[in-house]
Design an enzyme around this catalytic site. Structure first.
Site, PDB file in Angstrom:
ATOM      1  N   ARG A 144      -0.051  14.940  76.556  1.00  0.00           N
ATOM      2  CA  ARG A 144      -1.310  14.445  76.009  1.00  0.00           C
ATOM      3  C   ARG A 144      -1.728  13.104  76.617  1.00  0.00           C
ATOM      4  O   ARG A 144      -2.917  12.808  76.710  1.00  0.00           O
ATOM      5  CB  ARG A 144      -1.213  14.319  74.477  1.00  0.00           C
ATOM      6  CG  ARG A 144      -2.573  14.096  73.782  1.00  0.00           C
ATOM      7  CD  ARG A 144      -2.441  14.257  72.279  1.00  0.00           C
ATOM      8  NE  ARG A 144      -3.734  14.220  71.619  1.00  0.00           N
ATOM      9  CZ  ARG A 144      -4.201  13.192  70.942  1.00  0.00           C
ATOM     10  NH1 ARG A 144      -3.489  12.077  70.843  1.00  0.00           N
ATOM     11  NH2 ARG A 144      -5.378  13.247  70.349  1.00  0.00           N
ATOM     12  N   ILE A 174     -11.025  13.076  71.921  1.00  0.00           N
ATOM     13  CA  ILE A 174      -9.964  14.072  72.045  1.00  0.00           C
ATOM     14  C   ILE A 174      -9.444  14.288  70.623  1.00  0.00           C
ATOM     15  O   ILE A 174      -9.130  13.326  69.919  1.00  0.00           O
ATOM     16  CB  ILE A 174      -8.850  13.609  73.001  1.00  0.00           C
ATOM     17  CG1 ILE A 174      -7.704  14.624  73.059  1.00  0.00           C
ATOM     18  CG2 ILE A 174      -8.339  12.227  72.645  1.00  0.00           C
ATOM     19  CD1 ILE A 174      -6.626  14.281  74.106  1.00  0.00           C
ATOM     20  N   SER A 175      -9.409  15.532  70.193  1.00  0.00           N
ATOM     21  CA  SER A 175      -9.042  15.837  68.809  1.00  0.00           C
ATOM     22  C   SER A 175      -7.591  15.459  68.529  1.00  0.00           C
ATOM     23  O   SER A 175      -6.754  15.409  69.434  1.00  0.00           O
ATOM     24  CB  SER A 175      -9.237  17.322  68.511  1.00  0.00           C
ATOM     25  OG  SER A 175     -10.596  17.676  68.558  1.00  0.00           O
ATOM     26  N   GLN A 176      -7.296  15.218  67.255  1.00  0.00           N
ATOM     27  CA  GLN A 176      -5.929  14.897  66.867  1.00  0.00           C
ATOM     28  C   GLN A 176      -5.030  16.102  67.142  1.00  0.00           C
ATOM     29  O   GLN A 176      -5.460  17.256  67.052  1.00  0.00           O
ATOM     30  CB  GLN A 176      -5.863  14.499  65.404  1.00  0.00           C
ATOM     31  CG  GLN A 176      -6.110  15.621  64.417  1.00  0.00           C
ATOM     32  CD  GLN A 176      -6.145  15.136  62.982  1.00  0.00           C
ATOM     33  OE1 GLN A 176      -7.202  14.881  62.435  1.00  0.00           O
ATOM     34  NE2 GLN A 176      -4.973  15.006  62.378  1.00  0.00           N
ATOM     35  N   PRO A 177      -3.778  15.866  67.506  1.00  0.00           N
ATOM     36  CA  PRO A 177      -2.876  16.968  67.855  1.00  0.00           C
ATOM     37  C   PRO A 177      -2.778  18.052  66.782  1.00  0.00           C
ATOM     38  O   PRO A 177      -2.717  19.238  67.109  1.00  0.00           O
ATOM     39  CB  PRO A 177      -1.532  16.265  68.068  1.00  0.00           C
ATOM     40  CG  PRO A 177      -1.907  14.892  68.512  1.00  0.00           C
ATOM     41  CD  PRO A 177      -3.153  14.557  67.735  1.00  0.00           C
TER      42      PRO A 177
END
Length: 201
Positions: free
Chosen positions: A24, A50-53
């Site tokens: 990431r 960027i979206s959270q994992p």
């Protein structure tokens, strides 16, 4: 915390192992490298994130990807979600409306060695008709409604995961299924917060 919404008390080991493989930190701006593995969204410029994992993992899990699937992603952004999908699917088509992000994503994916992702610049609202139908469609920005072109491009038996709602209103993650006879069912899963989907009519 989300099990009561999704009916899943854990994510699949396959998806979790995939997140372990995808670096990431290669998808976030240099000044945010120290936050790359925090479970939170991060800005990537142009008003995008960027979206959270966890959300990436959950949306990927909900797609029910098999190794021969062709997946359409709307909203390439940093290309992190596309890379996760590409670890599981045969081919990923990803569309980004912002030219600068689309160009950066192409270079990043090439540098990382992904050969099964077709990254394109364009208006994802209309999907990618020439490559349809798709086994799965994932939308990584909140739409005001479910785009009809995307529903049309979903293969019978396919799944679409999409956040729906306005930028200042409650957004819901929706799972859309197209049955073998072409009929559509949709299911609200859980409240989410995404940047708005741009483009469309």
């Amino acid at each position: 915390m989300t099990a009561s919404y999704t009916g899943r008390d854990r994510l699949s080991e396959t998806v979790l192992n995939t997140l372990k493989r995808v670096p990431r930190h290669r998808f976030v701006p240099e000044n945010l490298l120290d936050r790359a593995y925090q479970n939170r969204p991060l800005p990537i410029g142009f008003g995008q994130t960027i979206s959270q994992p966890y959300i990436v993992a959950l949306m990927t899990d909900l797609l029910e990807i098999e190794d021969d699937h062709r997946i359409l992603e709307i909203g390439t952004g940093s290309a992190y979600q596309a890379a996760v999908l590409a670890e599981l699917a045969e081919t990923v088509y990803s569309i980004e409306i912002i030219p600068e992000l689309a160009e950066t994503a192409k270079g990043r994916l090439k540098a990382l060695g992904y050969t099964n992702i077709v990254a394109l610049q364009g208006d994802g609202y209309f999907g990618l008709e020439k490559e349809a139908p798709f086994d799965g469609i994932i939308v990584t920005a909140a739409a005001s409604h479910i785009p009809p072109p995307l529903v049309a491009q979903l293969k019978p038996g396919g799944v679409m995961i999409i956040p729906v709602g306005g930028p200042f209103l409650t957004q819901e993650l929706i799972r859309v299924r197209k049955k073998a006879d072409g009929s559509i069912t949709s299911e609200q899963l859980l409240p989410v917060a995404f940047v708005p989907l741009t483009g469309g009519p």
